[in-house]
Design a protein around this motif. Structure first.
Motif, PDB file in Angstrom:
ATOM      1  N   GLU A 176      14.050  44.118  -4.080  1.00 45.35           N
ATOM      2  CA  GLU A 176      13.805  43.599  -3.199  1.00 45.35           C
ATOM      3  C   GLU A 176      12.079  44.390  -3.458  1.00 45.35           C
ATOM      4  N   ARG A 177      10.950  43.926  -4.024  1.00 43.83           N
ATOM      5  CA  ARG A 177      10.238  43.933  -4.335  1.00 43.83           C
ATOM      6  C   ARG A 177       9.078  44.468  -2.958  1.00 43.83           C
ATOM      7  N   THR A 178       9.744  44.430  -2.666  1.00 45.63           N
ATOM      8  CA  THR A 178       8.861  45.184  -1.068  1.00 45.63           C
ATOM      9  C   THR A 178       9.826  47.039  -0.715  1.00 45.63           C
TER      10      THR A 178
ATOM     11  N   LYS B  25      11.785  53.155  -4.979  1.00 42.11           N
ATOM     12  CA  LYS B  25      13.565  52.661  -5.551  1.00 42.11           C
ATOM     13  C   LYS B  25      13.316  53.606  -6.495  1.00 42.11           C
ATOM     14  N   PRO B  26      12.360  54.198  -7.390  1.00 42.68           N
ATOM     15  CA  PRO B  26      12.998  54.868  -8.656  1.00 42.68           C
ATOM     16  C   PRO B  26      12.904  56.700  -7.651  1.00 42.68           C
TER      17      PRO B  26
END
Length: 360
Positions: free
Chosen positions: A217-219, A224-225
């Motif tokens: 998801e973009r949020t 994430k990384p």
């Protein structure tokens, strides 16, 4: 002399002011390094505990379907069903109402060779019940076969799989007789979707503000990384001076990261530490100000006393040197001459140095 004393006082004042500033700054720097660092460790430990509480709450959800799966798999009727696929058994246990009561979204049965025998799909949100499960779900179930085998009969762990792009908790147990005798007659698998009701339940159980998102998801794209490389999939993020966040990465049973849980809380511990540091520095600054003010008062009195002594000495010397009579000062004990004015030196015919070397 007065100018020299003024310059000396100016140097002393600069030294005192500099020392006061260094004390206050040193207190501030030391308190930030020692006190705030201690509070930061306390804050981090608290967030780490909250992350672990979230994880255990999710494991508890996994244990709920785990117990149901185990109870069914250790049942003679279930053992017979794996051979007969009796429709009456299906209706009595794995109907839409039955799956709602079990609070599971998928049930499937594998034979001893892990071939799919029967499947049930229950979309509670969409009020959709399918037997057998939808074609896409069946493909996912067949894909998950080897992975399910690796967690069969596991208990007390977090077991996640992805079905149609949605994370599910699963429990898989070997089908045995009620007395747990064999041979094994296949595998029974229960799966529960992780959705808003489960997240809300985890939040209520833990009394935490729990959030959930898929890693795609973009949020959560910015998180994430770093979350992917975080040790044990756990990360503490200080969002601001007032907010801190604890993140937990969710991996499937084959180690693929798919989602994250996070909890946000106010930085009340750190704010208490910062307030304590402000109070400490304020009190130190106040004490230093009192010391500097006392030094000012003492120095002022000392300067005035010194100036008065200089004036008195000047007046005395003027009277002493200009007196018409000869004046000799001596120590009555040793009878040694201490001083003599010019008139006394003329009367005696000796300088003051010569008089100091003689006795009266």
């Amino acid at each position: 002399m007065a100018a020299q004393n003024t310059r000396s006082f100016g140097r002393e004042a600069v030294a005192v002011y500099l020392a006061a500033a260094l004390v206050v700054f040193g207190t501030w720097a030391a308190s930030r390094y020692l006190i705030l660092r201690k509070f930061e460790n306390i804050e981090s430990n608290e967030v780490s505990r909250n992350i672990e509480v979230m994880r255990k709450a999710l494991v508890t959800k996994n244990s709920e379907i785990e117990m149901a799966s185990r109870d069914y798999a250790r049942w003679d009727d279930m053992y017979s069903y794996a051979s007969t696929l009796d429709p009456n058994f299906e209706y009595e246990n794995f109907s839409e109402a039955g799956l709602d009561e079990l609070n599971v979204d998928f049930v499937w049965v594998l034979d001893a060779r892990d071939k799919l025998l029967s499947s049930f799909e229950n979309e509670t949100d969409d009020s959709r019940y399918l037997h057998p499960a939808s074609e896409s779900a069946v493909k996912e179930i067949e894909r998950l076969g080897p992975k399910v085998r690796s967690v069969r009969d596991q208990e007390g762990t977090l077991r996640l799989v992805q079905i149609n792009g949605v994370p599910h908790l699963i429990a898989a147990h070997t089908i045995l007789h009620t007395d747990r005798s064999g041979p094994a007659n296949g595998t029974l698998v229960f799966a529960r979707r992780i959705a808003a009701p489960e997240i809300a339940s985890i939040g209520a159980d833990t009394q935490l503000n729990v959030n959930f998102a898929m890693l795609g998801e973009r949020t959560v794209a910015a998180e994430k990384p770093e979350l992917l490389v975080a040790p044990d999939g756990r990360r503490i993020l200080r969002r601001s001076d007032t907010t801190i966040e604890g993140q937990l990465r969710l991996d499937t049973i084959d180690g693929t990261p798919i989602a994250m849980l996070w909890t946000t809380q106010p930085r009340s511990v750190m704010q208490s530490g910062q307030q304590g540091v402000r109070y400490l520095v304020g009190w130190v600054a106040l004490l230093v100000s009192i010391v500097v003010a006392a030094w000012h008062t003492y120095s002022g009195r000392l300067r005035r006393t010194s100036h008065a002594a200089e004036v008195s000495e000047t007046r005395y010397r003027a009277i002493f040197d200009r007196a018409a009579s000869g004046i000799v000062l001596f120590d009555p004990t040793t009878r040694r001459v201490l001083d003599a004015n010019p008139q006394a030196q003329r009367l005696v015919g000796a300088s003051v140095e010569e008089l100091r070397r003689s006795d009266l």
